[in-house]
Design a protein around this motif. Structure first.
Motif, PDB file in Angstrom:
ATOM      1  N   GLY A 130     -17.412  25.996  85.314  1.00  0.00           N
ATOM      2  CA  GLY A 130     -16.784  26.123  84.005  1.00  0.00           C
ATOM      3  C   GLY A 130     -15.789  25.030  83.682  1.00  0.00           C
ATOM      4  O   GLY A 130     -15.076  25.105  82.682  1.00  0.00           O
ATOM      5  N   TRP A 131     -15.746  23.988  84.517  1.00  0.00           N
ATOM      6  CA  TRP A 131     -14.766  22.921  84.302  1.00  0.00           C
ATOM      7  C   TRP A 131     -15.425  21.546  84.216  1.00  0.00           C
ATOM      8  O   TRP A 131     -14.789  20.536  84.524  1.00  0.00           O
ATOM      9  CB  TRP A 131     -13.710  22.932  85.411  1.00  0.00           C
ATOM     10  N   VAL A 175      -1.251  28.785  88.204  1.00  0.00           N
ATOM     11  CA  VAL A 175      -0.638  27.504  87.860  1.00  0.00           C
ATOM     12  C   VAL A 175      -1.401  26.925  86.671  1.00  0.00           C
ATOM     13  O   VAL A 175      -2.637  26.921  86.655  1.00  0.00           O
ATOM     14  CB  VAL A 175      -0.679  26.509  89.035  1.00  0.00           C
ATOM     15  N   VAL A 176      -0.655  26.479  85.656  1.00  0.00           N
ATOM     16  CA  VAL A 176      -1.282  25.850  84.489  1.00  0.00           C
ATOM     17  C   VAL A 176      -0.492  24.597  84.140  1.00  0.00           C
ATOM     18  O   VAL A 176       0.525  24.655  83.444  1.00  0.00           O
ATOM     19  CB  VAL A 176      -1.314  26.809  83.274  1.00  0.00           C
ATOM     20  N   ASP A 177      -0.895  23.485  84.673  1.00  0.00           N
ATOM     21  CA  ASP A 177      -0.329  22.177  84.312  1.00  0.00           C
ATOM     22  C   ASP A 177      -1.175  21.110  85.006  1.00  0.00           C
ATOM     23  O   ASP A 177      -2.210  21.425  85.603  1.00  0.00           O
ATOM     24  CB  ASP A 177       1.171  22.071  84.666  1.00  0.00           C
ATOM     25  N   GLN A 214      -2.432  13.128  78.655  1.00  0.00           N
ATOM     26  CA  GLN A 214      -1.836  14.088  77.717  1.00  0.00           C
ATOM     27  C   GLN A 214      -2.891  15.037  77.143  1.00  0.00           C
ATOM     28  O   GLN A 214      -2.703  16.259  77.109  1.00  0.00           O
ATOM     29  CB  GLN A 214      -1.128  13.348  76.572  1.00  0.00           C
ATOM     30  N   SER A 215      -4.012  14.489  76.709  1.00  0.00           N
ATOM     31  CA  SER A 215      -5.056  15.317  76.091  1.00  0.00           C
ATOM     32  C   SER A 215      -5.516  16.406  77.052  1.00  0.00           C
ATOM     33  O   SER A 215      -5.691  17.565  76.657  1.00  0.00           O
ATOM     34  CB  SER A 215      -6.254  14.458  75.679  1.00  0.00           C
ATOM     35  N   VAL A 235      -6.390  21.865  79.503  1.00  0.00           N
ATOM     36  CA  VAL A 235      -6.247  22.823  80.607  1.00  0.00           C
ATOM     37  C   VAL A 235      -5.474  24.055  80.129  1.00  0.00           C
ATOM     38  O   VAL A 235      -5.832  25.200  80.438  1.00  0.00           O
ATOM     39  CB  VAL A 235      -5.546  22.159  81.814  1.00  0.00           C
ATOM     40  N   ALA A 236      -4.421  23.828  79.349  1.00  0.00           N
ATOM     41  CA  ALA A 236      -3.601  24.952  78.876  1.00  0.00           C
ATOM     42  C   ALA A 236      -4.381  25.833  77.898  1.00  0.00           C
ATOM     43  O   ALA A 236      -4.291  27.074  77.959  1.00  0.00           O
ATOM     44  CB  ALA A 236      -2.335  24.427  78.211  1.00  0.00           C
TER      45      ALA A 236
END
Length: 604
Positions: free
Chosen positions: A118-119, A568-570, A583-584, A589-590
């Motif tokens: 899924g990534w 973890v989300v970053d 940045q994009s 991811v968020a």
């Protein structure tokens, strides 16, 4: 701050690029209560944050910037290098250079190939078009920098505003034409996953006001801030995550914080903790909470809850080699801002309705495959490069990168045309401002060479049980000789670019250079890298999303292995560094994480 009886569904640690995006998306559901805890201040209305051209004014100042210094770097002549990290609402999206690049397909398919269902590119592309609104380029931009392949339908209408400037000048135009003469004219819209050559990236700037568009201005608008189910507290430091260790796996139940007034408080959740403190500080908080390498934690007297030596390892960044060249007297350089009268006049112009260069991002870029002083490398030259460095690419991940870099359409580097001088030949800068403030009397333009797919791996770890001690950051640049080799070859390509019209016509014959050494031989080029390479402040991968047995810290639903109720989300969850400014992808991811969290909530 809510009342003492408040128990939140989600506590988000870090009100930065990812944290505020997730908070906004989760609180779209009025039944979900979210708390965001940010160590910095709310500087959203501060002119240094708002006015794009004043960005350097934030670096090194503790009200904006964590201001990291590295360990001495053997691969950079033992220099200590600096890295800005956002310490404010909006995080690093509030103090970056607003560059909005989109990763090529190969970068993201690599994520999927490392065991993350899924990534891959196809799964992530809906989020690439969801997070931002791209405003159509004005005619002045098309006249200056082409944009002939710009496809207005490539992205959607998300909260981050991205635009092209009216202020591209002769250097931007010459950049495009010189790359075209070298066979590197952009033939597609680079936001669609494919593209080689020079192009104009958009900037995360709102064209209505010519002010920075970042996570706080987009995801924490007055309307969002007024939601009764969203609480954001600033100047509050999370000291550690509190776990209930009585279960088979420790369950994250709250955080211990130190408030602005210096008081300690415990804040609880009956849902989840979402760690979004960034690639250098999310590992710090995990280690302070007992999740990390057993030997490190024991040496600091921290009780071990989860022994995972991969926490804080696998760190990747984009090393960037900076070469500044003196321009002819008639070529405009940002170095004119050293004159306070010029800066004052431009500030006055900006205050008159956001006009002028201070409201613009005029950095042009290029995606270039493996190249050297003769131009783009042939397939045979690529093969022989990797064959001669086979012993430096033995891990499955390194082998995958070798294969990726041999693809015809994969950019090995990203070049930047930066509008002023850069002084990265410094042993120990006090902040990023030391690199970027014009201290040489001549006027310059800078060509920056960013390595898209580094083979070197760094680390970030605590050295103390005290949260106020910044962790030890070691990017370990050029520890893998392949990185120095590839960067050096592309420094030689810069010499070719400098001889190519019309770019060549911008520079003073025999003019000054920073560094002074000319990168005209392989040895000289490698030395230019050692003298002037720094980080592009794109740290990631320090809590990688991969199977645990291959060095992962989180699974493909961003849950921390060995725990419950903790994600973890970053950028620390990136499995491997992407091509292009990140940045994009932090927004992507968020956005995806918010959907995963909502799905998992429904399935409980």
């Amino acid at each position: 701050m809510g009342s003492a009886v408040d128990v939140f569904d989600y506590i988000i640690v870090g009100g930065g690029t990812a944290g505020l995006t997730v908070a906004n998306r989760l609180t779209e559901d009025a039944d979900i209560k979210v708390l965001v805890i940010e160590a910095g201040q709310d500087r959203t209305n501060d002119p240094l944050v708002q006015i794009p051209g004043l960005v350097v004014g934030m670096y090194g100042k503790p009200e904006y910037d964590w201001n990291f210094s590295s360990t001495p770097q053997p691969g950079l002549n033992n220099r200590i290098i600096n890295q800005a990290r956002g310490k404010q609402l909006g995080g690093s999206s509030a103090l970056n250079f607003m560059m909005m690049l989109y990763p090529p397909r190969g970068s993201l398919d690599a994520w999927g190939a490392l065991g993350n269902k899924g990534w891959d590119y196809d799964a992530l592309s809906p989020y690439l078009s969801k997070f931002a609104t791209f405003h159509p380029p004005p005619q002045a931009a098309k006249d200056a920098v082409g944009l002939g392949n710009h496809d207005d339908a490539a992205v959607g209408n998300g909260p981050i505003q991205v635009c092209f400037s009216e202020g591209y000048g002769k250097p931007n135009k010459a950049w495009m034409e010189a790359f075209a003469h070298l066979g590197l004219d952009m033939k597609t819209d680079p936001r669609t996953g494919k593209g080689l050559g020079a192009f104009q990236q958009g900037g995360s700037i709102d064209p209505a006001t010519n002010t920075r568009s970042h996570a706080a201005s987009a995801h924490y608008t007055p309307e969002i801030a007024s939601r009764s189910n969203l609480t954001v507290i600033t100047e509050t430091v999370v000291q550690n995550i509190i776990f209930d260790a009585s279960k088979d796996e420790p369950v994250a139940v709250g955080v211990l914080v130190r408030t602005r007034a210096g008081a300690e408080m415990t804040l609880l959740t009956d849902g989840e903790i979402i760690l979004a403190a960034g690639a250098l500080m999310s590992p710090q908080i995990l280690e302070l909470s007992g999740v990390g390498s057993k030997s490190l934690l024991q040496s600091l007297g921290i009780p071990v809850l989860v022994d995972n030596p991969s926490v804080g390892e696998n760190l990747q960044d984009h090393p960037i080699t900076c070469q500044s060249f003196e321009v002819k007297p008639d070529v405009l350089s940002g170095d004119v801002l050293r004159d306070p009268n010029v800066l004052g006049a431009l500030l006055q112009q900006f205050q008159d309705g956001g006009k002028g260069p201070l409201g613009q991002s005029n950095i042009s870029v290029a995606y270039v495959p493996l190249a050297n002083g003769a131009g783009v490398c042939s397939e045979d030259a690529k093969k022989s490069l990797f064959a001669s460095h086979r012993e430096h690419a033995q891990t499955p991940e390194a082998k995958m990168l070798c294969k990726l870099l041999q693809e015809q359409d994969e950019p090995a580097v990203q070049y930047f045309l930066f509008p002023s001088q850069a002084h990265t030949v410094i042993d120990n800068p006090s902040s990023m401002a030391d690199y970027l403030l014009p201290t040489s009397p001549e006027n310059y333009l800078t060509v920056m060479t960013m390595l898209n797919h580094p083979f070197s791996r760094g680390s970030v770890h605590i050295t103390s049980a005290d949260v106020d001690e910044l962790p030890r950051w070691d990017p370990n640049f050029n520890s893998n000789p392949l990185d120095l080799e590839i960067s050096g070859r592309h420094v030689q390509f810069v010499e070719l670019l400098l001889r190519t019209a019309p770019f060549a016509d911008l520079f003073k014959p025999g003019g000054a250079r920073i560094p002074q050494l000319k990168g005209d031989t392989p040895d000289h080029a490698r030395e230019v890298v050692r003298q002037s390479q720094v980080c592009c402040f794109h740290p990631c991968c320090s809590l990688a999303m991969k199977p645990r047995e291959t060095g992962g810290v989180v699974d493909s639903r961003l849950r921390v292995y060995g725990t419950k109720g903790l994600r973890v989300v970053d950028a620390s969850v990136f499995p491997v560094q992407i091509a292009g400014n990140i940045q994009s992808m932090v927004y992507v991811v968020a956005e995806k994480a918010a959907d995963i969290i909502k799905e998992d909530r429904l399935s409980k």
